[in-house]
Motif scaffolding. Structure first.
Motif, short mmCIF file in Angstrom:
data_model
loop_
_atom_site.label_atom_id
_atom_site.label_comp_id
_atom_site.label_asym_id
_atom_site.label_seq_id
_atom_site.Cartn_x
_atom_site.Cartn_y
_atom_site.Cartn_z
N ARG A 72 43.95 27.56 42.46
CA ARG A 72 42.67 28.21 42.01
C ARG A 72 42.45 28.21 40.66
O ARG A 72 41.56 27.97 40.02
N GLU A 73 43.78 28.54 39.89
CA GLU A 73 43.25 28.55 38.49
C GLU A 73 43.18 27.20 37.76
O GLU A 73 42.28 27.27 36.71
N LEU A 74 43.82 26.03 38.31
CA LEU A 74 43.28 24.78 38.06
C LEU A 74 41.79 24.46 38.17
O LEU A 74 41.05 24.09 37.24
N LEU A 75 41.31 24.98 39.23
CA LEU A 75 39.98 24.76 39.59
C LEU A 75 39.00 25.52 38.71
O LEU A 75 38.01 24.95 38.04
N ALA A 76 39.34 26.69 38.49
CA ALA A 76 38.62 27.77 37.44
C ALA A 76 38.83 26.85 36.07
O ALA A 76 37.53 27.17 35.49
N GLU A 77 39.65 26.56 35.58
CA GLU A 77 39.76 25.86 34.29
C GLU A 77 38.90 24.41 34.28
O GLU A 77 38.15 24.28 33.17
#
Length: 178
Positions: free
Chosen positions: A166-171
């Motif tokens: 999720r964090e990777l997609l947000a970045e």
């Protein structure tokens, strides 16, 4: 280097042809896919591939690096068995008369914690969820009585540790808006 089971989790866009390209990565290296499951993931519009291989960690790492080079792949991870929670599911189709004529069949069902999914005049279907060896044990116990049909799913798994997808997609999304 030690050969053992590894579970590869691949998060990707759901595009036609990706499965073929991923399987080609294994084919080139002569590595057999032990099981494969593809489903939607916990993230909207993102698919998750769960692939089980029996090889070395070095080969697994190289495969994951190659998978991540595919345009649609967001992120790929690999795990050893003790790093994940996993299950397989199997269905057994057996002649109905055995359920009543062979007392041992009922004992096998109870001992293996299987469920009767359906019963008809000619057959009944058992579902067993568990580790691969538990399903294989049940198969060997039922085999002498005659299994009309058998199918087992690919492994499904979740990691014990957080996978920061999720964090990777947000970045990625944030960089696209800059």
């Amino acid at each position: 280097m030690e050969t053992k089971y590894f579970t590869i989790s691949v998060y990707s866009e759901n595009n036609v042809g990706l499965l073929n390209r991923i399987s080609g990565i294994f084919l080139k290296r002569h590595i057999n896919i032990e099981s494969l499951n593809v489903s939607k993931s916990e993230i909207k519009d993102v698919s998750k591939f769960t692939i089980v291989v029996f090889t070395t960690e070095d080969w697994t790492r190289k495969i994951v690096q190659q998978i991540e080079k595919q345009v649609e792949v967001i992120k790929a991870y690999y795990h050893e068995d003790d790093e994940i929670i996993f299950q397989d599911t199997a269905l057994f189709k057996i002649a109905s008369h055995l359920l009543f004529d062979e007392r041992q069949i009922q004992n096998i069902i109870k001992a293996s914690h299987a469920q009767i999914v359906t019963v008809s005049r000619d057959f009944f279907v058992l579902a067993k969820t568990g580790r691969r060896h538990e399903i294989e044990d049940m198969y060997h116990q039922l085999e002498p009585y005659g299994i009309m049909q058998f199918v087992r799913s690919g492994r499904i798994a979740v990691s014990k540790e957080a996978m920061p997808i999720r964090e990777l997609l947000a970045e990625i999304e944030e960089k696209q808006h800059l």
